[in-house]
Scaffold this motif. Structure first.
Motif, PDB file in Angstrom:
ATOM      1  N   ALA A  75      48.591  31.201  40.560  1.00  0.00           N
ATOM      2  CA  ALA A  75      50.050  31.138  40.614  1.00  0.00           C
ATOM      3  C   ALA A  75      50.574  30.495  39.337  1.00  0.00           C
ATOM      4  CB  ALA A  75      50.489  30.307  41.813  1.00  0.00           C
ATOM      5  N   PHE A  76      51.730  30.961  38.893  1.00  0.00           N
ATOM      6  CA  PHE A  76      52.406  30.425  37.713  1.00  0.00           C
ATOM      7  C   PHE A  76      53.870  30.170  38.070  1.00  0.00           C
ATOM      8  CE2 PHE A  76      49.193  33.391  36.122  1.00  0.00           C
ATOM      9  CZ  PHE A  76      48.520  32.628  35.182  1.00  0.00           C
ATOM     10  N   GLU A  77      54.528  29.297  37.301  1.00  0.00           N
ATOM     11  CA  GLU A  77      55.960  29.103  37.498  1.00  0.00           C
ATOM     12  C   GLU A  77      56.608  28.618  36.208  1.00  0.00           C
ATOM     13  OE1 GLU A  77      55.992  24.606  39.365  1.00  0.00           O
ATOM     14  OE2 GLU A  77      56.094  26.305  40.730  1.00  0.00           O
ATOM     15  N   SER A  78      57.881  28.926  36.086  1.00  0.00           N
ATOM     16  CA  SER A  78      58.717  28.396  35.008  1.00  0.00           C
ATOM     17  C   SER A  78      60.018  27.945  35.666  1.00  0.00           C
ATOM     18  CB  SER A  78      58.982  29.461  33.938  1.00  0.00           C
ATOM     19  OG  SER A  78      59.863  30.445  34.435  1.00  0.00           O
ATOM     20  N   SER A  79      60.963  27.541  34.875  1.00  0.00           N
ATOM     21  CA  SER A  79      62.226  27.088  35.459  1.00  0.00           C
ATOM     22  C   SER A  79      62.976  28.228  36.141  1.00  0.00           C
ATOM     23  CB  SER A  79      63.099  26.438  34.391  1.00  0.00           C
ATOM     24  OG  SER A  79      63.360  27.374  33.361  1.00  0.00           O
ATOM     25  N   SER A  80      62.709  29.468  35.734  1.00  0.00           N
ATOM     26  CA  SER A  80      63.463  30.586  36.295  1.00  0.00           C
ATOM     27  C   SER A  80      62.589  31.683  36.899  1.00  0.00           C
ATOM     28  CB  SER A  80      64.332  31.210  35.201  1.00  0.00           C
ATOM     29  OG  SER A  80      63.498  31.717  34.174  1.00  0.00           O
ATOM     30  N   ASN A  81      61.287  31.482  36.995  1.00  0.00           N
ATOM     31  CA  ASN A  81      60.388  32.561  37.384  1.00  0.00           C
ATOM     32  C   ASN A  81      59.216  32.006  38.184  1.00  0.00           C
ATOM     33  OD1 ASN A  81      59.195  35.078  37.438  1.00  0.00           O
ATOM     34  ND2 ASN A  81      58.515  35.051  35.332  1.00  0.00           N
ATOM     35  N   ARG A  82      58.736  32.787  39.141  1.00  0.00           N
ATOM     36  CA  ARG A  82      57.535  32.468  39.901  1.00  0.00           C
ATOM     37  C   ARG A  82      56.657  33.710  39.879  1.00  0.00           C
ATOM     38  NH1 ARG A  82      60.147  28.572  39.361  1.00  0.00           N
ATOM     39  NH2 ARG A  82      60.873  27.095  40.914  1.00  0.00           N
ATOM     40  N   MET A  83      55.348  33.503  39.727  1.00  0.00           N
ATOM     41  CA  MET A  83      54.431  34.639  39.671  1.00  0.00           C
ATOM     42  C   MET A  83      53.131  34.267  40.378  1.00  0.00           C
ATOM     43  SD  MET A  83      53.026  36.550  36.278  1.00  0.00           S
ATOM     44  CE  MET A  83      52.073  38.039  36.371  1.00  0.00           C
ATOM     45  N   ALA A  84      52.582  35.204  41.115  1.00  0.00           N
ATOM     46  CA  ALA A  84      51.274  35.036  41.742  1.00  0.00           C
ATOM     47  C   ALA A  84      50.508  36.333  41.541  1.00  0.00           C
ATOM     48  CB  ALA A  84      51.413  34.730  43.229  1.00  0.00           C
ATOM     49  N   THR A  85      49.220  36.215  41.287  1.00  0.00           N
ATOM     50  CA  THR A  85      48.412  37.411  41.086  1.00  0.00           C
ATOM     51  C   THR A  85      47.025  37.229  41.693  1.00  0.00           C
ATOM     52  OG1 THR A  85      47.624  39.036  39.453  1.00  0.00           O
ATOM     53  CG2 THR A  85      47.638  36.723  38.777  1.00  0.00           C
ATOM     54  N   MET A  86      46.461  38.305  42.141  1.00  0.00           N
ATOM     55  CA  MET A  86      45.121  38.337  42.732  1.00  0.00           C
ATOM     56  C   MET A  86      44.285  39.369  42.009  1.00  0.00           C
ATOM     57  SD  MET A  86      44.750  36.290  45.395  1.00  0.00           S
ATOM     58  CE  MET A  86      43.228  36.991  45.985  1.00  0.00           C
ATOM     59  N   LEU A  87      43.001  39.105  41.931  1.00  0.00           N
ATOM     60  CA  LEU A  87      42.025  40.069  41.439  1.00  0.00           C
ATOM     61  C   LEU A  87      40.949  40.168  42.495  1.00  0.00           C
ATOM     62  CD1 LEU A  87      40.578  41.844  39.310  1.00  0.00           C
ATOM     63  CD2 LEU A  87      39.564  39.715  38.426  1.00  0.00           C
ATOM     64  N   TYR A  88      40.773  41.358  43.065  1.00  0.00           N
ATOM     65  CA  TYR A  88      39.663  41.608  43.969  1.00  0.00           C
ATOM     66  C   TYR A  88      38.602  42.316  43.143  1.00  0.00           C
ATOM     67  CZ  TYR A  88      42.569  40.709  48.132  1.00  0.00           C
ATOM     68  OH  TYR A  88      43.358  40.133  49.098  1.00  0.00           O
ATOM     69  N   LEU A  89      37.402  41.779  43.129  1.00  0.00           N
ATOM     70  CA  LEU A  89      36.312  42.307  42.316  1.00  0.00           C
ATOM     71  C   LEU A  89      35.122  42.605  43.213  1.00  0.00           C
ATOM     72  CD1 LEU A  89      35.601  42.894  39.371  1.00  0.00           C
ATOM     73  CD2 LEU A  89      34.856  40.529  39.157  1.00  0.00           C
ATOM     74  N   ALA A  90      34.722  43.871  43.251  1.00  0.00           N
ATOM     75  CA  ALA A  90      33.612  44.289  44.097  1.00  0.00           C
ATOM     76  C   ALA A  90      32.290  43.902  43.461  1.00  0.00           C
ATOM     77  CB  ALA A  90      33.659  45.803  44.318  1.00  0.00           C
ATOM     78  N   GLY A  91      31.352  43.501  44.284  1.00  0.00           N
ATOM     79  CA  GLY A  91      30.012  43.168  43.812  1.00  0.00           C
ATOM     80  C   GLY A  91      29.101  44.375  43.910  1.00  0.00           C
ATOM     81  N   ALA A  92      27.816  44.131  43.828  1.00  0.00           N
ATOM     82  CA  ALA A  92      26.811  45.189  43.852  1.00  0.00           C
ATOM     83  C   ALA A  92      26.921  46.024  45.123  1.00  0.00           C
ATOM     84  CB  ALA A  92      25.419  44.585  43.747  1.00  0.00           C
ATOM     85  N   LYS A  93      26.875  47.313  44.953  1.00  0.00           N
ATOM     86  CA  LYS A  93      26.869  48.282  46.055  1.00  0.00           C
ATOM     87  C   LYS A  93      28.078  48.163  46.971  1.00  0.00           C
ATOM     88  CE  LYS A  93      21.984  48.746  45.786  1.00  0.00           C
ATOM     89  NZ  LYS A  93      20.703  48.812  46.328  1.00  0.00           N
ATOM     90  N   THR A  94      29.191  47.663  46.438  1.00  0.00           N
ATOM     91  CA  THR A  94      30.430  47.521  47.198  1.00  0.00           C
ATOM     92  C   THR A  94      31.557  48.106  46.378  1.00  0.00           C
ATOM     93  OG1 THR A  94      29.618  45.454  48.158  1.00  0.00           O
ATOM     94  CG2 THR A  94      31.971  45.846  48.320  1.00  0.00           C
ATOM     95  N   MET A  95      32.561  48.645  47.037  1.00  0.00           N
ATOM     96  CA  MET A  95      33.751  49.120  46.341  1.00  0.00           C
ATOM     97  C   MET A  95      34.977  48.769  47.175  1.00  0.00           C
ATOM     98  SD  MET A  95      33.553  53.181  46.993  1.00  0.00           S
ATOM     99  CE  MET A  95      33.408  53.830  48.638  1.00  0.00           C
ATOM    100  N   MET A  96      36.120  48.718  46.504  1.00  0.00           N
ATOM    101  CA  MET A  96      37.378  48.461  47.180  1.00  0.00           C
ATOM    102  C   MET A  96      37.985  49.805  47.570  1.00  0.00           C
ATOM    103  SD  MET A  96      37.697  45.209  46.952  1.00  0.00           S
ATOM    104  CE  MET A  96      36.701  44.029  46.074  1.00  0.00           C
ATOM    105  N   GLY A  97      38.342  49.966  48.818  1.00  0.00           N
ATOM    106  CA  GLY A  97      39.002  51.177  49.266  1.00  0.00           C
ATOM    107  C   GLY A  97      40.456  51.191  48.811  1.00  0.00           C
ATOM    108  N   HIS A  98      41.052  52.369  48.766  1.00  0.00           N
ATOM    109  CA  HIS A  98      42.436  52.493  48.307  1.00  0.00           C
ATOM    110  C   HIS A  98      43.409  51.962  49.358  1.00  0.00           C
ATOM    111  CE1 HIS A  98      45.801  54.015  46.013  1.00  0.00           C
ATOM    112  NE2 HIS A  98      46.317  54.391  47.169  1.00  0.00           N
ATOM    113  N   ARG A  99      44.380  51.193  48.881  1.00  0.00           N
ATOM    114  CA  ARG A  99      45.511  50.753  49.697  1.00  0.00           C
ATOM    115  C   ARG A  99      46.758  50.899  48.857  1.00  0.00           C
ATOM    116  NH1 ARG A  99      44.184  44.949  51.245  1.00  0.00           N
ATOM    117  NH2 ARG A  99      46.239  44.986  52.189  1.00  0.00           N
TER     118      ARG A  99
END
Length: 192
Positions: A75-99
């Motif tokens: 998460a990040f913030e400034s006086s006028s802005n807020r931001m949050a970000t996620m990274l999902y990272l698949a490991g060996a023999k795994t994948m992320m399905g579409h959403r």
């Protein structure tokens, strides 16, 4: 107001195995929860957008015989802005399905429970990545927001990674313009 929201790691992410069972040793990072932001996978080069607090970076892992994945959040913030970000990272023999973007953004409890007035915006290309964008409002908190999703390398029927998040401004300044999210995305650096 504590704007940052911690989500359950990999909550709702569709994980799929490339094979039925992994013969590799199960992965365990031992680093679930808040971590040091100094050399974190998610950074911003905006000098005015600072980490939202000492627990503004976190990691969560899932490891079963079938799935290995790690979620990184910041998460990040400034006086006028807020931001949050996620990274999902698949490991060996795994994948992320579409959403779809609205579904992914719903992994943030605050968005799942409070977001309204969803609007699909045109996709943008920033730093050699294509982001799908959605505008929404958090009326109870008086924020106008734009969510973003970048689907990482495509494999078979899924992805090796998915980076998503949102940026918000106080709604008394008006509807968050697309130029504001472009500025945030240009400064966002995510290391896969």
């Amino acid at each position: 107001m504590n704007f940052m929201l911690r989500i359950g790691l990999l909550a709702g992410v569709v994980l799929a195995s490339v094979s039925c069972q992994s013969t590799e040793e199960a992965y365990f990072s031992g680093r679930d929860g808040p971590v040091d932001c100094a050399n974190f996978r998610i950074q911003s080069s905006r000098s005015d957008l600072k980490p939202a607090g000492e627990k503004s970076c976190w990691i969560s892992t899932t490891n079963t015989v079938e799935h290995v994945a790690t979620g990184y959040g910041r998460a990040f913030e400034s006086s006028s802005n807020r931001m949050a970000t996620m990274l999902y990272l698949a490991g060996a023999k795994t994948m992320m399905g579409h959403r779809e973007p609205q579904s992914l953004l719903g992994d943030f409890d605050m968005i799942k429970n409070e977001a309204e007035a969803w609007e699909t915006l045109p996709s943008v290309r920033v730093n050699d990545k294509t982001y799908k964008l959605m505008r929404f409002s958090l009326e109870k908190r008086k924020f106008s927001c734009i969510g973003f999703v970048n689907y990482g390398d495509s494999i078979a029927h899924g992805y090796r990674s998915i980076n998503f998040g949102f940026s918000c401004m106080p709604s008394q300044t008006g509807i968050m313009p697309e130029a504001a999210i472009l500025r945030d995305l240009e400064a966002l650096h995510v290391r896969i």
